[in-house]
Design an enzyme around this catalytic site. Structure first.
Site, PDB file in Angstrom:
ATOM      1  N   ALA A 172       0.832  -1.198   0.000  1.00 30.90           N
ATOM      2  CA  ALA A 172       0.000   0.000   0.000  1.00 30.90           C
ATOM      3  C   ALA A 172       0.866   1.247   0.000  1.00 30.90           C
ATOM      4  CB  ALA A 172      -0.919  -0.009   1.214  1.00 30.90           C
ATOM      5  N   THR A 206       3.941   5.573   4.146  1.00 36.57           N
ATOM      6  CA  THR A 206       5.122   5.180   4.907  1.00 36.57           C
ATOM      7  C   THR A 206       4.917   3.792   5.495  1.00 36.57           C
ATOM      8  OG1 THR A 206       5.429   7.505   5.496  1.00 36.57           O
ATOM      9  CG2 THR A 206       6.660   5.867   6.773  1.00 36.57           C
ATOM     10  N   GLY A 214       4.662   0.778   7.931  1.00 37.36           N
ATOM     11  CA  GLY A 214       4.471   0.771   9.372  1.00 37.36           C
ATOM     12  C   GLY A 214       5.479  -0.104  10.088  1.00 37.36           C
ATOM     13  N   ASP A 247     -13.474   1.261  10.811  1.00 35.76           N
ATOM     14  CA  ASP A 247     -13.797  -0.125  11.155  1.00 35.76           C
ATOM     15  C   ASP A 247     -12.730  -1.055  10.583  1.00 35.76           C
ATOM     16  OD1 ASP A 247     -15.325  -2.121  12.287  1.00 35.76           O
ATOM     17  OD2 ASP A 247     -16.672  -2.323  10.593  1.00 35.76           O
TER      18      ASP A 247
END
Length: 571
Positions: free
Chosen positions: A316, A319, A321, A372
């Site tokens: 994705a 930055t 994770g 969610d």
């Protein structure tokens, strides 16, 4: 379980198990009207958490009954007979898909299924089951007089009865009529000809909603009337007639409605007519049917995945994770988040801590600011569909969550969320005006969460996303906690030049110590945007403001956070 008779007994047990769950779900949901009438917001929050936990509780109880009937290790061949018998039992039911999802949950647990087993599960990836539902959901219809439009809305308010009386029903009706006439004036003179509302009242947080649509001569629009009980009687607080506002009310950053619907799928079909851009999985989820929402999300994603065989899953944007590895299919608006095996410094939590925090968010009042995140277990993807860099990252940094089985990669646990544009990227791409608005809404998101006893922990811009309507939401929960669990401290003043110049803090810092005055160092906003945030939300950097919130929570006081802007409120 050798006989057809036994297969039918097992199928009936599963059907009865779902109907027991459905009845208990309805009993909790029905309490929402009482909570609203009595303004018992604390009990309403307890009900919401209890209802979320109910599904797994009922599945466990049904598992115990099944084992008494079928034994601990049913054979797969005999279970195919159960599948056929269950299909017959639920054929033609409006909520047949909910029954099937309950059956699937039991089947997957009994057989420890990895991926999907079409022979003994109901998936129907190639179709959209709700498209076959033609049963009209129960509703009221009112004709609106050109001469006296308020009369129709007075009838509306009279038909939806509460124990608490309206403070002034006629004034509320007149305010609703005026607002709709103004909002829909572009339809022409006397734009409102009729209004159609679901019989079921929708409750959430401190409001009751009448949900439906308003008709002109040649078109219709969503219409949601928000009612509040502020202690002096009921009143209509707002009317939402733009799809954007109604979509936000039913959004993925909101908690689930308490809506005592006799059947669910027909209501979902009706809501899709109001919000055609809203995925069906999100509608099931926001109605409290989270497990069905997961099933529909899986079904629609993998249908899309199969229809785009040459597209690869990739890392994705944003930055990377320290705690989560995140990937996506570029043409589909979802992200998949896997917990890494090891966390880089300064992260000190464990894998279980991360899982616990995501579970906490599932039960929280998300107030439109927490996205969610649905957990999925044992997802199976073709290994060839992963881009090489992503495949290497997952196998190296998420080995506890993934394994290769033949030509597939099986993911033991991941969290699936809607894909939002990371705020740090969004700010670089926008005009100065749009960037300023996003920065201010980012600060407002932190304030909204704080006022509802939620502290994000990590305020870095990369942990927030921006919706297509420009709303900031938080989606990275590994350091999230309750405001009440923090110790908000003033930043100590140095007592000497040596202390002032020290590279490390010269005073003791406990794990739960928080220094609001230092937040600007962690937010990472450019100076002009930081100054705008300071001017608009200076309270965020004041330790006493946070301590005052803690004191209010200790007294059981929680401020109201309306799910729409002040501009939509009625006069």
């Amino acid at each position: 379980m050798p006989s057809t008779e036994s297969a039918h007994a097992v199928a009936a047990c599963i059907r009865d198990g779902f109907e027991d769950y459905h009845a208990r779900f309805a009993a909790i949901t029905a309490c929402a009207r009482l909570r609203f009438d009595q303004r018992d917001w604390a009990a309403a929050r307890v009900d919401a958490v209890e209802r979320i936990a109910l599904y797994d509780l009922c599945v466990g109880e049904c598992m115990a009954r099944l084992q008494a009937i079928a034994g601990n290790a049913p054979g797969r061949e005999s279970w195919m007979q159960v599948h056929a018998a269950f299909a017959t039992l639920v054929e033609g039911l409006i909520d047949g898909e909910l029954y099937k999802t309950f059956y699937n949950t039991l089947t997957r647990r009994l057989f420890a299924t990895r991926g999907v087993d079409d022979a003994i599960e109901f998936m129907a990836i190639e179709i959209e089951p709700s498209d076959a539902i033609t049963h009209p959901v129960a509703r009221h219809v009112y004709t609106v007089s050109e001469a006296r439009p308020a009369e129709a809305f007075e009838r509306v308010l009279a038909d939806y009865r509460f124990d608490t009386p309206y403070r002034h029903r006629l004034r509320c009706a007149a305010a609703i009529a005026v607002r709709l006439q103004d909002d829909l004036a572009h339809w022409g003179p006397n734009p409102v000809r009729a209004i159609e509302l679901l019989e079921t009242v929708f409750y959430r947080e401190r409001r009751a909603y009448l949900v439906g649509r308003v008709f002109g001569e040649h078109r219709f629009s969503p219409c949601v009337i928000a009612l509040v009980n502020d202690g002096d009687g009921l009143r209509a607080e707002a009317v939402l007639s733009r799809r954007r506002d109604v979509a936000h009310l039913f959004g993925v950053s909101r908690s689930y409605f308490q809506a005592d619907l006799p059947t669910v799928a027909d209501a979902v079909v009706f809501l899709r007519s109001l919000l055609p851009g809203k995925p069906v999985d999100e509608l099931y989820t926001v109605l409290g049917r989270a497990k069905q929402g997961k099933t529909e999300r899986y079904r629609t994603f993998f249908r899309h995945f199969q229809q785009h065989p040459n597209e690869r899953l990739v890392q994705a944007e944003g930055t990377p994770g320290m705690v989560m590895a995140v990937f996506t299919l570029p043409s589909y608006p979802l992200v998949f988040k896997l917990i890494r095996d090891r966390f880089a410094w300064p992260k000190t939590m464990s894998r279980q801590d991360v899982e616990d925090r995501y579970a906490l968010v599932f039960n929280l009042d998300r107030i439109g600011r927490l996205l969610d995140a649905q957990p999925y277990r044992h997802l199976r993807f073709p290994l060839a569909r992963f881009a090489p860099a992503l495949r290497e990252e997952l196998l190296e940094s998420c080995a506890r969550s993934v394994r290769v089985e033949g030509d597939d990669l099986v993911i033991s646990l991941c969290y699936v969320q809607r894909r939002f544009r990371p705020l740090n990227l969004y700010l670089r791409e926008q005009t100065a005006e749009a960037a300023r608005a996003a920065a201010l809404d980012y600060a407002q998101a932190i304030a909204d969460m704080a006022r509802n006893d939620i502290f994000p922990g990590d305020m870095l811009l990369k942990n927030f996303g921006v919706s297509r309507h420009g709303r900031a939401v938080f989606y990275d929960y590994d350091e999230l906690c309750r405001v009440g669990d923090c110790n908000f401290r003033d930043w100590p003043q140095a007592r000497s030049a040596e202390e002032a110049m020290a590279a490390e803090p010269w005073f003791h810092v406990a794990p739960n110590d928080v220094f609001p005055e230092r937040f600007p160092l962690f937010m990472g906003l450019p100076h002009p945007l930081m100054e705008a945030v300071r001017e608009a939300h200076g309270e965020l950097f004041d330790p006493q403001w946070w301590r005052d919130l803690q004191a209010a929570f200790a007294r059981g006081e929680f401020p109201d956070t309306p799910p729409y802007p002040c501009a939509l409120r009625l006069a």
